[in-house]
Design a protein around this motif. Structure first.
Motif, PDB file in Angstrom:
ATOM      1  N   ASN A 114      32.170  78.696  13.941  1.00  0.00           N
ATOM      2  CA  ASN A 114      30.805  77.363  13.730  1.00  0.00           C
ATOM      3  C   ASN A 114      30.158  78.122  13.446  1.00  0.00           C
ATOM      4  O   ASN A 114      29.143  78.345  12.429  1.00  0.00           O
ATOM      5  N   TYR A 115      29.815  79.527  13.282  1.00  0.00           N
ATOM      6  CA  TYR A 115      29.538  80.898  12.394  1.00  0.00           C
ATOM      7  C   TYR A 115      30.548  81.817  11.523  1.00  0.00           C
ATOM      8  O   TYR A 115      29.332  83.642  11.498  1.00  0.00           O
ATOM      9  N   TRP A 116      31.725  81.706  11.399  1.00  0.00           N
ATOM     10  CA  TRP A 116      32.347  82.118  10.367  1.00  0.00           C
ATOM     11  C   TRP A 116      31.471  83.166   9.344  1.00  0.00           C
ATOM     12  O   TRP A 116      31.281  83.842   8.858  1.00  0.00           O
ATOM     13  N   MET A 117      30.732  81.946   8.406  1.00  0.00           N
ATOM     14  CA  MET A 117      29.361  82.964   7.151  1.00  0.00           C
ATOM     15  C   MET A 117      28.790  83.296   8.283  1.00  0.00           C
ATOM     16  O   MET A 117      28.202  84.546   7.236  1.00  0.00           O
ATOM     17  N   HIS A 118      27.789  83.679   9.273  1.00  0.00           N
ATOM     18  CA  HIS A 118      27.318  84.247   9.724  1.00  0.00           C
ATOM     19  C   HIS A 118      27.662  85.625   9.989  1.00  0.00           C
ATOM     20  O   HIS A 118      27.333  86.708   9.344  1.00  0.00           O
ATOM     21  N   ILE A 119      28.773  85.970  10.079  1.00  0.00           N
ATOM     22  CA  ILE A 119      29.440  86.582  10.534  1.00  0.00           C
ATOM     23  C   ILE A 119      30.298  87.726   9.662  1.00  0.00           C
ATOM     24  O   ILE A 119      29.981  89.151   9.600  1.00  0.00           O
ATOM     25  N   LEU A 120      30.709  86.722   8.450  1.00  0.00           N
ATOM     26  CA  LEU A 120      30.934  87.429   6.940  1.00  0.00           C
ATOM     27  C   LEU A 120      29.271  88.344   6.834  1.00  0.00           C
ATOM     28  O   LEU A 120      28.919  89.346   6.096  1.00  0.00           O
ATOM     29  N   GLY A 121      28.382  86.792   6.376  1.00  0.00           N
ATOM     30  CA  GLY A 121      26.682  87.814   5.850  1.00  0.00           C
ATOM     31  C   GLY A 121      26.852  89.028   6.891  1.00  0.00           C
ATOM     32  O   GLY A 121      25.684  89.748   6.916  1.00  0.00           O
ATOM     33  N   VAL A 122      27.183  89.506   8.640  1.00  0.00           N
ATOM     34  CA  VAL A 122      26.675  90.493   9.151  1.00  0.00           C
ATOM     35  C   VAL A 122      27.968  91.542   8.528  1.00  0.00           C
ATOM     36  O   VAL A 122      26.462  92.443   8.465  1.00  0.00           O
ATOM     37  N   LEU A 123      28.420  91.397   8.240  1.00  0.00           N
ATOM     38  CA  LEU A 123      29.768  92.672   8.142  1.00  0.00           C
ATOM     39  C   LEU A 123      29.466  92.733   6.111  1.00  0.00           C
ATOM     40  O   LEU A 123      29.371  94.263   6.216  1.00  0.00           O
ATOM     41  N   ALA A 124      29.026  91.900   5.660  1.00  0.00           N
ATOM     42  CA  ALA A 124      28.872  92.611   4.223  1.00  0.00           C
ATOM     43  C   ALA A 124      27.221  93.306   4.437  1.00  0.00           C
ATOM     44  O   ALA A 124      27.466  94.482   3.701  1.00  0.00           O
ATOM     45  N   VAL A 125      26.277  93.324   5.345  1.00  0.00           N
ATOM     46  CA  VAL A 125      25.291  93.860   5.649  1.00  0.00           C
ATOM     47  C   VAL A 125      24.983  94.680   6.226  1.00  0.00           C
ATOM     48  O   VAL A 125      24.686  96.686   5.673  1.00  0.00           O
ATOM     49  N   VAL A 126      26.254  94.801   7.175  1.00  0.00           N
ATOM     50  CA  VAL A 126      26.383  95.847   7.650  1.00  0.00           C
ATOM     51  C   VAL A 126      27.182  97.381   6.699  1.00  0.00           C
ATOM     52  O   VAL A 126      27.203  98.527   6.888  1.00  0.00           O
ATOM     53  N   VAL A 127      28.386  96.607   5.860  1.00  0.00           N
ATOM     54  CA  VAL A 127      28.384  97.936   5.250  1.00  0.00           C
ATOM     55  C   VAL A 127      28.350  98.323   3.699  1.00  0.00           C
ATOM     56  O   VAL A 127      28.332  99.818   4.118  1.00  0.00           O
TER      57      VAL A 127
END
Length: 403
Positions: free
Chosen positions: A218-231
């Motif tokens: 349900n929140y895969w887009m949010h997870i990808l966004g957080v990962l991108a910010v962290v990277v």
């Protein structure tokens, strides 16, 4: 400056073509006029050597540059003039990028520049280390020998790097496949089983698995966004001075990997330093050139401090030993080599010996890494399986109890 491709006619009426480096097309035409050539066509070269990502020049692989040095050394050793050798190699270049670079180098040499200065204009093709060695060879009159040594150096470095990267291919594929399989289970399989178990009192492992499944589904887009910010944040941090020092410490002291990384860096330093000394470059300059190739801030600082100590009159072995970076066995060999005035030979010998040992350590590390990764992925899959089987077993047990 830009590179311009031209077609022109010589005084005899023969059509010739090539490239020149100039600020404008008019300046390129003036250069041709000075060479007694009548321009027919002058156009700026806009080849695909520029990276679509950065807009800068794409680097030419070191393996191709190493072969180029070897071929150039063979031609010069056979008595072929430099200009003729560069012309032949530019025509036989295996890639358009390399051919263009060689044509520009040839034009610059024909215009009066030294080979090293002409190569120095193309740092994306010829590293500064190579240029320094070639410049020393030109000044000392032993250019062919220098080119052969640089070619051998590039070949050995490429072999070690290729061995390490080749060894890491299987673990990386294994890790990617494992993550993909576990993600697929969480997104597609677990939700279907969940519908059958929601009415039960769920144990903690099952609740954890269902929670992870909900997050991924349900929140895969949010997870990808957080990962991108962290990277992005990590990249910015690692480019800072504090971040570079932290990465350097991790590289040197990481369990298992740290010792291998340290030995790879020291082997590279010994080979570059010894090759520079063998090519007639003064020890202080050789030290400062070599430190830039170590790829680690802490190691580079240790070598820089050693260079400062050597400048003040100390021997090389003492400040290197005080840095605590070099193993005692290597320091003993360097100390003896200084006393016997065979430092360049000993350094290259150390690099040969230690590279062979490091290659065996890399093989052992990778062999241990593969079962560890399989074990970790097996434990993850087993945890998911147990989490799904616990409520099913509880249902079966309660059913038997009612009977």
């Amino acid at each position: 400056m830009a590179t311009f491709a031209y077609k022109a006619r010589s005084q005899t009426g023969e059509q010739v073509s090539g490239t020149v480096v100039a600020d404008t097309p008019a300046a390129a035409a003036r250069i041709l006029d000075e060479r007694t050539l009548l321009p027919i066509e002058v156009a700026e070269v806009r080849a695909a050597e520029r990276s679509w990502l950065t807009g800068g020049h794409r680097r030419i692989s070191l393996s191709k540059i190493g072969v180029l040095y070897e071929q150039l050394a063979d031609l010069l050793g056979a008595g072929v003039p430099v200009l003729r050798a560069l012309t032949v190699l530019s025509q036989q270049a295996g890639s358009p990028s390399l051919g263009r670079v060689l044509r520009e180098v040839r034009d610059d040499v024909a215009g009066g520049m030294t080979l090293a200065d002409a190569m120095d204009k193309h740092p994306y093709a010829f590293p500064g280390l190579h240029v320094s060695m070639i410049r020393a060879g030109e000044k000392g009159g032993f250019l062919e020998q220098v080119l052969s040594r640089v070619s051998d150096f590039v070949r050995r470095q490429d072999e070690l790097r290729s061995k390490f990267l080749g060894s890491m291919i299987y673990p990386c594929v294994l890790l990617t496949a494992g993550i993909a399989a576990i993600t697929g289970l969480m997104i597609f399989v677990v939700p279907k089983i969940r519908d059958l178990l929601e009415t039960q009192h769920l144990p903690l492992p099952t609740i954890i698995v269902f929670g992870i499944s909900d997050l991924l589904a349900n929140y895969w887009m949010h997870i990808l966004g957080v990962l991108a910010v962290v990277v992005i944040a990590l990249i910015g941090f690692f480019q800072s001075q504090l971040g570079r020092r932290l990465v350097a410490k991790v590289q040197l002291h990481a369990p298992g990997f740290g010792k291998i990384y340290t030995m790879v860096a020291l082997c590279r330093f010994c080979r570059i330093f010894g090759t520079l000394l063998a090519n007639g470059i003064p020890i202080i300059n050789a030290l400062r050139i070599s430190k830039d190739s170590m790829g680690n801030v802490i190691l580079a600082e240790a070598v820089e401090k050693s260079a400062e100590s050597v400048t003040s009159g100390e021997s090389l072995a003492d400040p290197l030993a005080r840095s605590g970076v070099f193993p005692p066995a290597i320091m003993d060999m360097i100390s003896v080599a200084e006393e016997s005035n065979t430092l360049e030979k000993v350094l290259v010998g150390i690099a040969d010996t230690q590279e062979a040992r490091t290659a065996r350590q890399i093989d052992l590390f990778v062999r241990l890494l593969e079962p560890m990764m399989l074990l970790m992925m097996g434990m993850a899959v087993m945890f998911i399986a147990v989490a799904l089987l616990l409520p099913i077993l509880r249902m079966a047990t309660s059913g038997f109890g009612q009977m």
